[in-house]
Each structure stands twice: as structure tokens, then as C-alpha cells.
Design a protein around this motif. Structure first.
Motif, PDB file in Angstrom:
ATOM      1  N   ARG A  76     -10.793  -0.581   7.313  1.00 51.62           N
ATOM      2  CA  ARG A  76      -9.354  -0.117   7.854  1.00 51.62           C
ATOM      3  C   ARG A  76      -8.501  -1.100   8.088  1.00 51.62           C
ATOM      4  NH1 ARG A  76      -8.390   4.761   9.924  1.00 51.62           N
ATOM      5  NH2 ARG A  76     -10.467   5.349  10.228  1.00 51.62           N
ATOM      6  N   LEU A  77      -7.426  -1.070   7.545  1.00 49.73           N
ATOM      7  CA  LEU A  77      -6.502  -2.306   7.896  1.00 49.73           C
ATOM      8  C   LEU A  77      -5.471  -1.876   8.885  1.00 49.73           C
ATOM      9  CD1 LEU A  77      -5.592  -3.310   4.025  1.00 49.73           C
ATOM     10  CD2 LEU A  77      -7.378  -4.113   5.397  1.00 49.73           C
ATOM     11  N   GLY A  78      -4.908  -3.045   9.569  1.00 48.04           N
ATOM     12  CA  GLY A  78      -4.058  -2.839  10.838  1.00 48.04           C
ATOM     13  C   GLY A  78      -2.696  -2.871  10.118  1.00 48.04           C
ATOM     14  N   GLY A  79      -1.794  -2.458  10.849  1.00 43.24           N
ATOM     15  CA  GLY A  79      -0.406  -2.468  10.392  1.00 43.24           C
ATOM     16  C   GLY A  79      -0.065  -0.729  10.104  1.00 43.24           C
ATOM     17  N   CYS A  80       0.877  -0.276  10.769  1.00 44.91           N
ATOM     18  CA  CYS A  80       1.584   0.947  10.300  1.00 44.91           C
ATOM     19  C   CYS A  80       2.941   1.120  10.923  1.00 44.91           C
ATOM     20  CB  CYS A  80       0.557   2.121  10.721  1.00 44.91           C
ATOM     21  SG  CYS A  80       1.263   3.795  10.003  1.00 44.91           S
ATOM     22  N   ASP A  81       3.862   1.577  10.133  1.00 40.23           N
ATOM     23  CA  ASP A  81       5.387   1.886  10.380  1.00 40.23           C
ATOM     24  C   ASP A  81       5.891   3.230  10.185  1.00 40.23           C
ATOM     25  OD1 ASP A  81       5.317   2.175   7.648  1.00 40.23           O
ATOM     26  OD2 ASP A  81       6.951   0.629   7.229  1.00 40.23           O
ATOM     27  N   VAL A  82       4.695   4.221  10.420  1.00 38.70           N
ATOM     28  CA  VAL A  82       5.115   5.663  10.118  1.00 38.70           C
ATOM     29  C   VAL A  82       4.954   6.121  11.711  1.00 38.70           C
ATOM     30  CG1 VAL A  82       4.179   7.588   9.123  1.00 38.70           C
ATOM     31  CG2 VAL A  82       3.904   5.491   7.731  1.00 38.70           C
ATOM     32  N   GLY A  83       4.030   5.941  12.171  1.00 38.22           N
ATOM     33  CA  GLY A  83       3.899   6.457  13.601  1.00 38.22           C
ATOM     34  C   GLY A  83       3.794   7.908  13.986  1.00 38.22           C
ATOM     35  N   CYS A  84       2.773   8.514  13.324  1.00 42.77           N
ATOM     36  CA  CYS A  84       2.610  10.038  13.463  1.00 42.77           C
ATOM     37  C   CYS A  84       2.157  10.198  15.172  1.00 42.77           C
ATOM     38  CB  CYS A  84       1.447  10.622  12.782  1.00 42.77           C
ATOM     39  SG  CYS A  84       1.733  10.058  10.850  1.00 42.77           S
ATOM     40  N   ASP A  89      -4.632   2.603  17.614  1.00 42.79           N
ATOM     41  CA  ASP A  89      -4.819   0.960  17.792  1.00 42.79           C
ATOM     42  C   ASP A  89      -4.678   0.220  16.544  1.00 42.79           C
ATOM     43  OD1 ASP A  89      -5.583   1.547  20.245  1.00 42.79           O
ATOM     44  OD2 ASP A  89      -7.579   1.510  19.986  1.00 42.79           O
ATOM     45  N   SER A  90      -4.513   1.070  15.314  1.00 42.85           N
ATOM     46  CA  SER A  90      -4.274   0.258  14.115  1.00 42.85           C
ATOM     47  C   SER A  90      -2.945  -0.335  13.774  1.00 42.85           C
ATOM     48  CB  SER A  90      -4.931   1.206  12.862  1.00 42.85           C
ATOM     49  OG  SER A  90      -3.819   2.075  12.888  1.00 42.85           O
ATOM     50  N   TRP A  91      -1.997   0.237  14.551  1.00 39.65           N
ATOM     51  CA  TRP A  91      -0.555   0.514  14.280  1.00 39.65           C
ATOM     52  C   TRP A  91      -0.153  -1.086  14.346  1.00 39.65           C
ATOM     53  CZ3 TRP A  91       2.578   4.850  17.094  1.00 39.65           C
ATOM     54  CH2 TRP A  91       1.952   5.969  16.846  1.00 39.65           C
ATOM     55  N   ASP A  92      -0.590  -2.139  15.327  1.00 40.53           N
ATOM     56  CA  ASP A  92      -0.010  -3.280  15.257  1.00 40.53           C
ATOM     57  C   ASP A  92      -0.919  -4.295  14.603  1.00 40.53           C
ATOM     58  OD1 ASP A  92       0.978  -5.726  15.894  1.00 40.53           O
ATOM     59  OD2 ASP A  92       0.832  -5.561  18.190  1.00 40.53           O
ATOM     60  N   ALA A  93      -0.525  -4.781  13.341  1.00 36.57           N
ATOM     61  CA  ALA A  93      -1.457  -5.639  12.791  1.00 36.57           C
ATOM     62  C   ALA A  93      -1.751  -6.946  13.268  1.00 36.57           C
ATOM     63  CB  ALA A  93      -1.026  -6.069  11.277  1.00 36.57           C
TER      64      ALA A  93
END
Length: 206
Positions: free
Chosen positions: A35-43, A50-54
Motif C-alpha cells: 500500500r503506497l502513500g499518497g492520494c489526491d482523490v479523497g473519497c 491515513d494513506s493520503w499524505d505520502a
């Protein structure tokens, strides 16, 4: 001639573990998840916010990730997130393939496709539309059903993937009791779709 390729030695990793795939086409199969960190979708209903901020997650060498996988009998590696395609995954998949492993990805399709994949699971989100290149490449379309309007939204995307793409409807976990009966009825009326349940949550494995 100048080498213009991007070489990624490390990636931000929130977690990695060996378990079984709980969803979609490969449900029930042993798989190593990264599971990689970072997301710009924001469901809003995301269960791994906790994965959103890489930047919160350590950079791990891709060869070290390969070694973790090879320490298990697993043959399938699932790259997920967050949104894994925020990162260039060419080197990661090359290293995994060199080790004789199969590469699967779970993505919203909202970022450019990179990496070489044996299986692409596209789970599009309303918050940021999937790119045409990912729609065309998807082996599996998995639509999360949060309310009744999501059925027409699912059909919209089913019309955009290839005819061979597997189609799945999956209830959003917190509304499963309400949505599963609706999904079952919908599949009975539209048998091109199949049901995906988050099996891992029912049997309490990662």
C-alpha cells in the motif's frame, strides 16, 4: 542518446503484508499487498485515509519490497493505495517481474498509467474521473455502490471499458446491509455484472 526514463529507487509505503485478496476477480487468492502513500482523490468514505499524505510514510527501496515478497510463497503482488499511480511504477513492476512475480494494481485511474501490469483493477471514483488510457487498459471494473444512483454511474463506466473487462459491483462497507440486496437484484436483471464483497473484512484478515 540521452536516457530520459524515470528511475524510482524508493516509494512511500504505508504498509505491506501477505494475505488473501478479498475483492473482485482474484478474490480468495494469496497475494502480497503493497500500500503506497499518497492520494489526491479523497473519497469521503475511504477506509485508509491515513494513506493520503505520502510524506507521512517511509521511503522503502523497491528491491527491499521485492525481498519481502520473495520471503513468502506468494506469486501475486497487489499495488494499492492511496492512489498508487501518483508514482511512476515502471521500475517497481520491472523488479517484481524479474523476480517471477505477477503484478496487479488497484487504482482509481485518475493519474497516468505507468508500470507493466498482469492485472489492472479500475475502481473509478466520482471525485476525480479516470483517464481514458486507464479505462482502455482495465481488466476489471469494480464500482463501489454507496447509493442507488451508483448503478447508472456504473453503467456509464462499463460502456467505456473494453468488452472483455470483468464487471463488479461492491457495496460500500458501512452500507453493505442496505446495498447488498439492491446489488443482488440489479445483477439478476443485468447479469453482465458480478458481486464483489470485501471478504477480508468478514473473515478479519488484513
Amino acid at each position: 542518446m540521452t536516457d530520459t526514463s524515470i528511475h524510482i529507487a524508493t516509494l512511500p509505503v504505508m504498509e505491506h503484508f501477505y494475505t488473501i485478496q478479498g475483492e473482485g476477480y482474484h478474490q480468495g487468492k494469496a497475494a502480497y499487498f503493497i500500500r503506497l502513500g499518497g492520494c489526491d482523490v479523497g473519497c469521503v468514505w475511504c477506509d485508509v485515509k491515513d494513506s493520503w499524505d505520502a510524506d507521512k510514510h517511509p521511503q522503502v527501496e523497491i528491491k527491499q519490497l521485492r525481498d519481502h515478497v520473495k520471503a513468502t510463497p506468494g506469486e501475486i503482488v497487489v499495488i494499492t493505495g492511496g492512489e498508487p499511480l501518483l508514482h511512476n511504477l515502471d521500475d517497481l513492476t520491472a523488479v517484481l517481474h524479474e523476480a517471477g512475480l505477477k503484478t496487479n494494481i488497484e487504482t482509481s485511474g485518475s493519474s497516468a498509467l505507468s508500470g507493466s501490469w498482469d492485472w489492472i483493477c479500475l475502481s473509478p471514483k466520482k471525485f476525480k474521473a479516470p483517464l481514458p488510457e486507464v479505462l482502455a487498459a482495465a481488466h476489471e471494473l469494480k464500482v463501489v455502490v454507496f447509493n442507488k444512483s451508483d448503478f447508472s454511474w456504473a453503467e456509464k463506466h462499463a460502456a467505456l471499458v473494453s468488452p472483455s473487462c470483468k464487471l463488479y459491483l461492491q457495496p460500500e462497507w458501512s452500507k453493505a446491509a442496505e446495498m447488498v440486496p439492491l446489488i443482488v437484484d440489479y445483477i439478476k436483471d443485468h447479469p453482465k455484472w458480478e458481486l464483489s464483497l470485501q471478504l477480508h473484512k468478514y473473515i478479519h484478515v488484513p
